[in-house]
Design a protein around this motif. Structure first.
Motif, PDB file in Angstrom:
ATOM      1  N   LEU A 218      34.148  28.971  61.616  1.00 39.75           N
ATOM      2  CA  LEU A 218      34.828  28.788  60.347  1.00 39.75           C
ATOM      3  C   LEU A 218      33.942  27.975  59.426  1.00 39.75           C
ATOM      4  CD1 LEU A 218      37.781  29.028  59.019  1.00 39.75           C
ATOM      5  CD2 LEU A 218      38.128  26.729  59.902  1.00 39.75           C
ATOM      6  N   GLY A 219      33.685  28.465  58.212  1.00 39.28           N
ATOM      7  CA  GLY A 219      32.857  27.691  57.304  1.00 39.28           C
ATOM      8  C   GLY A 219      32.574  28.410  56.009  1.00 39.28           C
ATOM      9  N   PRO A 220      32.034  27.690  55.037  1.00 41.51           N
ATOM     10  CA  PRO A 220      31.709  28.278  53.734  1.00 41.51           C
ATOM     11  C   PRO A 220      30.653  29.364  53.869  1.00 41.51           C
ATOM     12  CG  PRO A 220      31.605  25.862  53.670  1.00 41.51           C
ATOM     13  CD  PRO A 220      31.697  26.258  55.108  1.00 41.51           C
ATOM     14  N   PRO A 221      30.491  30.199  52.844  1.00 44.80           N
ATOM     15  CA  PRO A 221      29.474  31.250  52.911  1.00 44.80           C
ATOM     16  C   PRO A 221      28.069  30.668  52.935  1.00 44.80           C
ATOM     17  CG  PRO A 221      30.468  31.134  50.715  1.00 44.80           C
ATOM     18  CD  PRO A 221      31.286  30.257  51.601  1.00 44.80           C
ATOM     19  N   GLY A 222      27.186  31.329  53.673  1.00 44.74           N
ATOM     20  CA  GLY A 222      25.784  30.937  53.702  1.00 44.74           C
ATOM     21  C   GLY A 222      25.444  29.805  54.636  1.00 44.74           C
ATOM     22  N   THR A 223      26.349  29.433  55.524  1.00 37.38           N
ATOM     23  CA  THR A 223      26.063  28.319  56.433  1.00 37.38           C
ATOM     24  C   THR A 223      25.455  28.778  57.757  1.00 37.38           C
ATOM     25  OG1 THR A 223      28.371  28.399  57.178  1.00 37.38           O
ATOM     26  CG2 THR A 223      27.820  26.809  55.453  1.00 37.38           C
ATOM     27  N   GLY A 224      25.352  30.089  57.986  1.00 34.05           N
ATOM     28  CA  GLY A 224      24.671  30.581  59.178  1.00 34.05           C
ATOM     29  C   GLY A 224      25.577  31.126  60.256  1.00 34.05           C
ATOM     30  N   LYS A 225      26.833  31.454  59.924  1.00 33.54           N
ATOM     31  CA  LYS A 225      27.766  31.944  60.947  1.00 33.54           C
ATOM     32  C   LYS A 225      27.286  33.271  61.529  1.00 33.54           C
ATOM     33  CE  LYS A 225      31.229  31.947  58.055  1.00 33.54           C
ATOM     34  NZ  LYS A 225      30.543  31.405  56.861  1.00 33.54           N
ATOM     35  N   THR A 226      26.929  34.213  60.674  1.00 34.64           N
ATOM     36  CA  THR A 226      26.441  35.511  61.145  1.00 34.64           C
ATOM     37  C   THR A 226      25.103  35.367  61.855  1.00 34.64           C
ATOM     38  OG1 THR A 226      27.559  36.573  59.268  1.00 34.64           O
ATOM     39  CG2 THR A 226      25.886  37.857  60.421  1.00 34.64           C
ATOM     40  N   CYS A 351      37.971  31.748  48.100  1.00 36.69           N
ATOM     41  CA  CYS A 351      36.769  31.406  47.346  1.00 36.69           C
ATOM     42  C   CYS A 351      35.632  30.967  48.264  1.00 36.69           C
ATOM     43  CB  CYS A 351      37.071  30.301  46.334  1.00 36.69           C
ATOM     44  SG  CYS A 351      37.466  28.693  47.060  1.00 36.69           S
ATOM     45  N   GLY A 352      35.929  30.786  49.539  1.00 33.54           N
ATOM     46  CA  GLY A 352      34.900  30.407  50.502  1.00 33.54           C
ATOM     47  C   GLY A 352      34.882  28.937  50.852  1.00 33.54           C
ATOM     48  N   TYR A 353      35.640  28.092  50.121  1.00 34.49           N
ATOM     49  CA  TYR A 353      35.624  26.649  50.357  1.00 34.49           C
ATOM     50  C   TYR A 353      37.059  26.129  50.440  1.00 34.49           C
ATOM     51  CZ  TYR A 353      30.824  27.282  48.757  1.00 34.49           C
ATOM     52  OH  TYR A 353      29.524  27.717  48.621  1.00 34.49           O
ATOM     53  N   TYR A 354      37.232  24.980  51.090  1.00 37.67           N
ATOM     54  CA  TYR A 354      38.559  24.385  51.166  1.00 37.67           C
ATOM     55  C   TYR A 354      38.567  22.934  50.687  1.00 37.67           C
ATOM     56  CZ  TYR A 354      36.958  22.235  55.556  1.00 37.67           C
ATOM     57  OH  TYR A 354      36.264  21.518  56.493  1.00 37.67           O
ATOM     58  N   GLN A 355      37.437  22.454  50.202  1.00 42.86           N
ATOM     59  CA  GLN A 355      37.370  21.101  49.659  1.00 42.86           C
ATOM     60  C   GLN A 355      36.122  20.986  48.777  1.00 42.86           C
ATOM     61  OE1 GLN A 355      37.079  18.484  53.024  1.00 42.86           O
ATOM     62  NE2 GLN A 355      35.133  19.308  53.733  1.00 42.86           N
ATOM     63  N   GLY A 356      36.053  19.915  47.981  1.00 39.76           N
ATOM     64  CA  GLY A 356      34.892  19.682  47.136  1.00 39.76           C
ATOM     65  C   GLY A 356      35.006  20.353  45.778  1.00 39.76           C
ATOM     66  N   SER A 357      33.965  20.191  44.981  1.00 41.03           N
ATOM     67  CA  SER A 357      33.972  20.694  43.607  1.00 41.03           C
ATOM     68  C   SER A 357      33.941  22.213  43.529  1.00 41.03           C
ATOM     69  CB  SER A 357      32.763  20.112  42.850  1.00 41.03           C
ATOM     70  OG  SER A 357      31.548  20.512  43.501  1.00 41.03           O
ATOM     71  N   VAL A 385      35.182  26.426  65.773  1.00 44.41           N
ATOM     72  CA  VAL A 385      34.322  25.343  65.299  1.00 44.41           C
ATOM     73  C   VAL A 385      34.024  25.538  63.819  1.00 44.41           C
ATOM     74  CG1 VAL A 385      33.237  24.918  67.529  1.00 44.41           C
ATOM     75  CG2 VAL A 385      32.234  26.595  65.979  1.00 44.41           C
ATOM     76  N   GLU A 386      33.794  24.421  63.158  1.00 46.16           N
ATOM     77  CA  GLU A 386      33.432  24.455  61.749  1.00 46.16           C
ATOM     78  C   GLU A 386      31.915  24.492  61.618  1.00 46.16           C
ATOM     79  OE1 GLU A 386      34.102  21.875  57.632  1.00 46.16           O
ATOM     80  OE2 GLU A 386      35.104  21.296  59.503  1.00 46.16           O
ATOM     81  N   VAL A 387      31.432  25.461  60.877  1.00 47.58           N
ATOM     82  CA  VAL A 387      30.005  25.574  60.584  1.00 47.58           C
ATOM     83  C   VAL A 387      29.824  25.060  59.155  1.00 47.58           C
ATOM     84  CG1 VAL A 387      27.998  27.095  60.530  1.00 47.58           C
ATOM     85  CG2 VAL A 387      29.889  27.595  62.085  1.00 47.58           C
ATOM     86  N   ALA A 388      29.491  23.782  59.052  1.00 45.64           N
ATOM     87  CA  ALA A 388      29.449  23.120  57.753  1.00 45.64           C
ATOM     88  C   ALA A 388      28.130  23.384  57.035  1.00 45.64           C
ATOM     89  CB  ALA A 388      29.663  21.617  57.937  1.00 45.64           C
ATOM     90  N   GLU A 389      28.118  23.065  55.737  1.00 46.34           N
ATOM     91  CA  GLU A 389      26.887  23.177  54.974  1.00 46.34           C
ATOM     92  C   GLU A 389      25.875  22.154  55.468  1.00 46.34           C
ATOM     93  OE1 GLU A 389      28.927  22.813  51.034  1.00 46.34           O
ATOM     94  OE2 GLU A 389      27.695  24.571  50.557  1.00 46.34           O
ATOM     95  N   LEU A 390      24.610  22.546  55.482  1.00 50.23           N
ATOM     96  CA  LEU A 390      23.556  21.651  55.949  1.00 50.23           C
ATOM     97  C   LEU A 390      23.331  20.524  54.941  1.00 50.23           C
ATOM     98  CD1 LEU A 390      20.926  24.232  57.262  1.00 50.23           C
ATOM     99  CD2 LEU A 390      22.435  22.792  58.629  1.00 50.23           C
ATOM    100  N   PRO A 391      23.079  19.305  55.431  1.00 49.28           N
ATOM    101  CA  PRO A 391      22.774  18.206  54.505  1.00 49.28           C
ATOM    102  C   PRO A 391      21.481  18.460  53.747  1.00 49.28           C
ATOM    103  CG  PRO A 391      22.495  17.525  56.795  1.00 49.28           C
ATOM    104  CD  PRO A 391      23.079  18.889  56.824  1.00 49.28           C
ATOM    105  N   LYS A 392      21.368  17.810  52.620  1.00 50.67           N
ATOM    106  CA  LYS A 392      20.200  17.981  51.772  1.00 50.67           C
ATOM    107  C   LYS A 392      18.925  17.611  52.520  1.00 50.67           C
ATOM    108  CE  LYS A 392      18.259  16.640  47.298  1.00 50.67           C
ATOM    109  NZ  LYS A 392      18.433  15.806  46.083  1.00 50.67           N
ATOM    110  N   GLY A 393      17.910  18.442  52.414  1.00 50.68           N
ATOM    111  CA  GLY A 393      16.632  18.198  53.074  1.00 50.68           C
ATOM    112  C   GLY A 393      16.467  18.906  54.401  1.00 50.68           C
ATOM    113  N   SER A 394      17.558  19.466  54.955  1.00 55.25           N
ATOM    114  CA  SER A 394      17.479  20.108  56.276  1.00 55.25           C
ATOM    115  C   SER A 394      16.635  21.376  56.242  1.00 55.25           C
ATOM    116  CB  SER A 394      18.886  20.445  56.778  1.00 55.25           C
ATOM    117  OG  SER A 394      19.664  19.283  56.905  1.00 55.25           O
TER     118      SER A 394
END
Length: 504
Positions: A218-226, A351-357, A385-394
C-alpha cells in the motif's frame, strides 16, 4: 469390409480421457462420416485427413467410411483426432498392420501435406497415456514436451508418411530420451539489489517468499510497489520436478508452452485490471484454466487492486483457501489446481495519497475507494505493508542492497525447515497443525488473542498472524516462536491501521 481400432485421448479440463477411434470401411457410395459427439473442429478433420493421406502417397479408399469416437457421450474437440483417424483409415484399408495399433496411442493434427502439427495439452496427454501404459506417437514439438513426464514412452514423427514407414517396418522407431538439464537460476530475473531503500517492504517480500504468504503493498504512486513485486520470482526457490510438470501441464492445456530454460522457474502472472472473472478464475464455454491456475506454484500479482471488479476479486477467496477452483457447467464439473501466492499493490486513495499537501480526496472518497475491496477478501492477506515515499537524497545515493541470490538462500533454507517439519509450507498449515508444529506458550497465546481483539481482527487473521510468526522464526532458524516474532507479525497490518485512521 475393414475395421480398425486406434487409441487416443481427449482433453476435459486438466484430464486427458481415453478415446477409442473405431474406423469401418464398407461397400457402397463413397462417404465419410464422423460420429461420437464431434465438435466442428473434429468434423473438419475429414478434409484434412483426405488430403494428408493422398499427399503421403496412399490412395484414399473409395468406400463408405464411418468413424466412431467412443465413448459417444464425451464431447470431442480440436485437431488431435486427425492422426488417429488417418491411421485407422489406412489400417482398415490394409495399408498398415492392425497389430501395431494395440499398444500405441496416436495424437496430432495433420496439415494438408501430411505433416504433423502440435496440439494443446501435450503434457496432460502424456500423463494420461503414461497411466494407461500406451506408447505415445505425436508431433516432434509435442514429443519434446511430453518426454519430460516420468515413465512415458514417446515416439516423435514429422509426418504421416514417416509414421507409416515406421509402422510398416521400413524404418525403425526410436524412443525419445529426456534430455539432461542442469537447472540454474536464470540471470535475466530482476535483482532485488536494484531497489533503493524500502527496507520494510523488502523484509515483507522476503517473509512472503519464505512461507508463501499473501502480501498487500500500500502506498502512493511511484514508490516502487510494482518494482518490488516484479523481483519476487528472483528470491523464490526453483520448482521441484513434480511441480514443474504440473505447471507445464496447465500451460499446455491453455495452449502455452514453457521453454526448457523456464521449466523450474515459478510462474509469475500479472493480469490487467480489466480482466474478467472468467479470465482470472477460469471457465468459458469450453472451460480453460484462468490466471490463478496459470500461477499455480507461483505468484499472481494484481497491480492497481481496487480497479479490478469486486466480483472478480471475491471469486478468488475460495481458491485462496482450498488451492483449487471448481468449474460447474450443465454438462460437466471440472477442477483446476490453483495453489498460488497472491501479491497485490494499490494506492491508498483515488488521488494516490492519504495525507500531506498532495491529498486531494476527502475521507468519504477514500472510504468509497477502499470499499471496492471486501473485508473477507482483505482478510486473505497475511501481510499488508506501507511502501512510503523515499526520503530526500535516497535516489542520488545509489546504495547497493542485498542481492536476490543472498535473499533466496535464506528463503530456501526456511522453506526446507518447513517441509522437514510438517511436509508443507507455513501458509498451508491448518489450525490443528499450527498447534502441532508451531505451538505457543500460554502467555504468548494470550498475548496474541488480546492483540487480535484489540485490533478488531477475525479468527482467520489470528491464524494468519500465527503462521507468519512461524515463518519469521524459521528465517531466524529458531525452533520455537517467541514474543518478538509475534510482535513483528502483528506489525504487518498496514491496511487495518489505514482503515481505522480514515474512519476516525
Amino acid at each position: 469390409m475393414g475395421l480398425a481400432i486406434v487409441n487416443t485421448c481427449t482433453l476435459v479440463g486438466m484430464e486427458a480421457l481415453r478415446v477409442t477411434v473405431e474406423v469401418h470401411l464398407a461397400n457402397g457410395l463413397p462417404a465419410f462420416n464422423i460420429v461420437g459427439l464431434p465438435e466442428t473442429s473434429v468434423k473438419e478433420a475429414k478434409d484434412r485427413v483426405r488430403s494428408a493421406i493422398i499427399n503421403s502417397g496412399f490412395s484414399f479408399p473409395a468406400k463408405r467410411i464411418t468413424v466412431n469416437l467412443a465413448p459417444a457421450d464425451l464431447p470431442k474437440s480440436g485437431g488431435r483426432f486427425d492422426l488417429p483417424i488417418a491411421v485407422g483409415i489406412l489400417a482398415a484399408a490394409g495399408d498398415l498392420p492392425l497389430a501395431c495399433l494395440a499398444e500405441t496411442a496416436f495424437c496430432g493434427e495433420l496439415a494438408l501435406s501430411g505433416a504433423l502439427r502440435p496440439v494443446s495439452g501435450a503434457i496432460a496427454t502424456a500423463l494420461s497415456i503414461s497411466r494407461l501404459g500406451f506408447t505415445l506417437v505425436t508431433s516432434e514439438q509435442d514429443a519434446q514436451a511430453a518426454v519430460r513426464v516420468p515413465d512415458v514412452k514417446v515416439h516423435a514423427c514429422a509426418s504421416l508418411q514417416q509414421l507409416t514407414a515406421s509402422l510398416n517396418g521400413q524404418t525403425q522407431f526410436e524412443l525419445l530420451e529426456p534430455q539432461a538439464f542442469d537447472y540454474q537460476q536464470p540471470e535475466a530475473l530482476l535483482d532485488m539489489a536494484d531497489v533503493q531503500g524500502q527496507h520494510l517492504a523488502k523484509r515483507a517480500l522476503e517473509l512472503a517468499a519464505a512461507g508463501a504468504h499473501n502480501l498487500l503493498m500500500l502506498g502512493p504512486p511511484g514508490t516502487g510497489k510494482t518494482m518490488l513485486a516484479s523481483r519476487l520470482p528472483g528470491i523464490l526457490p526453483a520448482l521441484s520436478e513434480q511441480q514443474a510438470i504440473e505447471v507445464a501441464a496447465i500451460n499446455s492445456v491453455s495452449s502455452q508452452q514453457r521453454e526448457l530454460e523456464q521449466w523450474h522457474v515459478p510462474p509469475f502472472r500479472s493480469p490487467h485490471h480489466s480482466a474478467s472473472m472468467v479470465a482470472l478464475v477460469g471457465g468459458g464455454s469450453s472451460p480453460k484454466p484462468g490466471e490463478i491456475s496459470l500461477a499455480h506454484h507461483g505468484v499472481l500479482f494484481l497491480d492497481e487492486l481496487p480497479e479490478f471488479a469486486r466480483t472478480s476479486l471475491d471469486a478468488l477467496r475460495q481458491p485462496l483457501e482450498s488451492g483449487e477452483v471448481h468449474i460447474s457447467r450443465a454438462a460437466m464439473q471440472l477442477k483446476f489446481p490453483a495453489r498460488f501466492q497472491l501479491v497485490a499493490a494499490m494506492n491508498p486513495s483515488p488521488c494516490g495519497y492519504y495525507q500531506g499537501s498532495q491529498l486531494r480526496s476527502n475521507p468519504d472518497q477514500i472510504l468509497k475507494y477502499l470499499g471496492k475491496l471486501s473485508g473477507p477478501f482483505l482478510d486473505r492477506f497475511d501481510l499488508s505493508v506501507e511502501v512510503a515515499e523515499l526520503p530526500k537524497g535516497s535516489l542520488s545515493q545509489h546504495s547497493q542492497g542485498e542481492s536476490s541470490q543472498l535473499i533466496r538462500q535464506r528463503v530456501t533454507a526456511a522453506r526446507q525447515l518447513q517441509v522437514q517439519r510438517s511436509g508443507k509450507l507455513n501458509s498451508q498449515l491448518s489450525g490443528k497443525e499450527l498447534h502441532q508444529f508451531a505451538p505457543l506458550s500460554a502467555a504468548d497465546s494470550e498475548f496474541l488473542e488480546n492483540s487480535i481483539h484489540h485490533l478488531g481482527l477475525s479468527a482467520r487473521a489470528y491464524h494468519r498472524v500465527w503462521r507468519l510468526a512461524r515463518t519469521i522464526a524459521d528465517l531466524k532458524l529458531l525452533p520455537h516462536i517467541q514474543r518478538a516474532e509475534l510482535v513483528e507479525a502483528l506489525s504487518y497490518r498496514a491496511m487495518d491501521r489505514l482503515m481505522k485512521r480514515i474512519s476516525h
